[in-house]
Scaffold this motif. Structure first.
Motif, PDB file in Angstrom:
ATOM      1  N   PRO A  10       0.948  -1.223  -0.150  1.00  0.00           N
ATOM      2  CA  PRO A  10       0.132   0.046   0.062  1.00  0.00           C
ATOM      3  C   PRO A  10       0.820   1.263   0.015  1.00  0.00           C
ATOM      4  N   PHE A  11       2.125   1.204   0.462  1.00  0.00           N
ATOM      5  CA  PHE A  11       2.936   2.175   0.296  1.00  0.00           C
ATOM      6  C   PHE A  11       3.430   3.033  -0.893  1.00  0.00           C
ATOM      7  N   ARG A  12       3.120   2.081  -2.029  1.00  0.00           N
ATOM      8  CA  ARG A  12       3.429   2.189  -3.504  1.00  0.00           C
ATOM      9  C   ARG A  12       2.380   3.411  -3.805  1.00  0.00           C
ATOM     10  N   GLN A  13       1.260   3.581  -3.217  1.00  0.00           N
ATOM     11  CA  GLN A  13       0.375   4.363  -3.380  1.00  0.00           C
ATOM     12  C   GLN A  13       0.352   6.063  -2.868  1.00  0.00           C
ATOM     13  N   ILE A  14       1.522   5.906  -1.756  1.00  0.00           N
ATOM     14  CA  ILE A  14       1.644   7.157  -1.028  1.00  0.00           C
ATOM     15  C   ILE A  14       2.583   8.264  -1.834  1.00  0.00           C
ATOM     16  N   THR A  15       1.954   9.369  -2.057  1.00  0.00           N
ATOM     17  CA  THR A  15       2.721  10.667  -2.626  1.00  0.00           C
ATOM     18  C   THR A  15       4.059  10.986  -2.217  1.00  0.00           C
ATOM     19  N   PRO A  16       4.800  11.485  -2.886  1.00  0.00           N
ATOM     20  CA  PRO A  16       6.173  12.341  -2.456  1.00  0.00           C
ATOM     21  C   PRO A  16       5.941  13.058  -1.138  1.00  0.00           C
ATOM     22  N   ARG A  17       4.822  14.014  -1.250  1.00  0.00           N
ATOM     23  CA  ARG A  17       4.589  14.826  -0.188  1.00  0.00           C
ATOM     24  C   ARG A  17       4.049  13.949   1.066  1.00  0.00           C
ATOM     25  N   GLN A  18       3.381  13.093   0.831  1.00  0.00           N
ATOM     26  CA  GLN A  18       2.815  12.243   2.067  1.00  0.00           C
ATOM     27  C   GLN A  18       4.014  11.529   2.556  1.00  0.00           C
ATOM     28  N   ARG A  19       4.790  10.899   1.933  1.00  0.00           N
ATOM     29  CA  ARG A  19       6.177  10.558   2.169  1.00  0.00           C
ATOM     30  C   ARG A  19       6.996  11.175   3.227  1.00  0.00           C
ATOM     31  N   GLU A  20       7.139  12.596   2.821  1.00  0.00           N
ATOM     32  CA  GLU A  20       7.989  13.495   3.462  1.00  0.00           C
ATOM     33  C   GLU A  20       7.116  13.764   4.935  1.00  0.00           C
ATOM     34  N   LEU A  21       5.913  13.761   4.727  1.00  0.00           N
ATOM     35  CA  LEU A  21       5.072  13.916   6.115  1.00  0.00           C
ATOM     36  C   LEU A  21       5.339  12.592   7.114  1.00  0.00           C
ATOM     37  N   LEU A  22       5.467  11.182   6.468  1.00  0.00           N
ATOM     38  CA  LEU A  22       5.622  10.254   7.188  1.00  0.00           C
ATOM     39  C   LEU A  22       6.993  10.347   7.834  1.00  0.00           C
ATOM     40  N   LYS A  48      -3.962  17.608   7.841  1.00  0.00           N
ATOM     41  CA  LYS A  48      -4.971  16.514   8.110  1.00  0.00           C
ATOM     42  C   LYS A  48      -5.329  15.645   7.059  1.00  0.00           C
ATOM     43  N   ARG A  49      -5.639  16.243   5.821  1.00  0.00           N
ATOM     44  CA  ARG A  49      -5.848  15.577   4.504  1.00  0.00           C
ATOM     45  C   ARG A  49      -4.859  14.478   4.418  1.00  0.00           C
ATOM     46  N   TYR A  50      -3.624  14.785   4.068  1.00  0.00           N
ATOM     47  CA  TYR A  50      -2.641  13.896   3.897  1.00  0.00           C
ATOM     48  C   TYR A  50      -2.740  12.644   4.807  1.00  0.00           C
ATOM     49  N   LEU A  51      -2.829  13.186   6.080  1.00  0.00           N
ATOM     50  CA  LEU A  51      -2.991  11.996   7.317  1.00  0.00           C
ATOM     51  C   LEU A  51      -3.928  11.133   7.096  1.00  0.00           C
ATOM     52  N   SER A  52      -5.333  11.502   6.744  1.00  0.00           N
ATOM     53  CA  SER A  52      -6.441  10.910   6.478  1.00  0.00           C
ATOM     54  C   SER A  52      -6.210   9.988   5.309  1.00  0.00           C
ATOM     55  N   ASP A  53      -5.560  10.432   4.167  1.00  0.00           N
ATOM     56  CA  ASP A  53      -5.187   9.590   2.972  1.00  0.00           C
ATOM     57  C   ASP A  53      -4.317   8.580   3.447  1.00  0.00           C
ATOM     58  N   ILE A  54      -3.465   8.789   3.932  1.00  0.00           N
ATOM     59  CA  ILE A  54      -2.202   7.987   4.555  1.00  0.00           C
ATOM     60  C   ILE A  54      -3.150   6.853   5.320  1.00  0.00           C
ATOM     61  N   TYR A  55      -3.758   7.220   6.313  1.00  0.00           N
ATOM     62  CA  TYR A  55      -4.550   6.174   7.333  1.00  0.00           C
ATOM     63  C   TYR A  55      -5.378   5.139   6.355  1.00  0.00           C
ATOM     64  N   ARG A  56      -5.964   5.790   5.669  1.00  0.00           N
ATOM     65  CA  ARG A  56      -6.981   4.999   4.696  1.00  0.00           C
ATOM     66  C   ARG A  56      -6.002   3.996   3.751  1.00  0.00           C
ATOM     67  N   THR A  57      -4.882   4.368   3.188  1.00  0.00           N
ATOM     68  CA  THR A  57      -4.028   3.736   2.218  1.00  0.00           C
ATOM     69  C   THR A  57      -3.455   2.477   3.067  1.00  0.00           C
ATOM     70  N   ILE A  58      -2.873   2.751   4.215  1.00  0.00           N
ATOM     71  CA  ILE A  58      -2.242   1.714   4.997  1.00  0.00           C
ATOM     72  C   ILE A  58      -2.989   0.949   6.002  1.00  0.00           C
ATOM     73  N   GLY A  59      -4.504   1.403   6.070  1.00  0.00           N
ATOM     74  CA  GLY A  59      -5.221   0.536   6.754  1.00  0.00           C
ATOM     75  C   GLY A  59      -5.055   0.794   8.627  1.00  0.00           C
ATOM     76  N   VAL A  60      -4.798   1.802   8.745  1.00  0.00           N
ATOM     77  CA  VAL A  60      -4.748   2.261  10.164  1.00  0.00           C
ATOM     78  C   VAL A  60      -5.918   3.300  10.620  1.00  0.00           C
ATOM     79  N   GLN A  61      -6.010   3.639  11.873  1.00  0.00           N
ATOM     80  CA  GLN A  61      -7.334   4.469  12.393  1.00  0.00           C
ATOM     81  C   GLN A  61      -6.706   5.862  12.884  1.00  0.00           C
TER      82      GLN A  61
END
Length: 82
Positions: A10-22, A48-61
């Motif tokens: 699922p990490f393949r779907q995360i954008t570069p900016r989301q990766r920066e946030l992680l 908040k939007r990035y985090l929400s998208d990341i949580y959904r993508t990797i399956g966490v709450q």
């Protein structure tokens, strides 16, 4: 580094900016959305939007689960692999 090599990761779907946030989250797990937004030069709403998208993508709450998954997957202080 977080391995995104597996085609079903699922990490393949995360954008570069989301990766920066992680990467920031693993280095500063106690940082607020405001702190993260300032460092990324974006709004809190964007974080908040990035985090929400990341949580959904990797399956966490929540943020704690997210950081836990990242650390279990081998996330280091560096940026995530593409």
């Amino acid at each position: 580094m977080l391995c995104t090599c597996h085609p079903e990761s699922p990490f393949r779907q995360i954008t570069p900016r989301q990766r920066e946030l992680l990467a920031l989250l693993t280095r500063q797990p106690g940082a607020t959305n405001y702190d993260l937004a300032r460092q990324m030069v974006v709004s809190e709403r964007t974080v908040k939007r990035y985090l929400s998208d990341i949580y959904r993508t990797i399956g966490v709450q929540n943020r704690s689960e997210c950081v836990s998954v990242l650390l279990r997957q081998g996330m280091t202080d560096g940026p995530l692999e593409h």
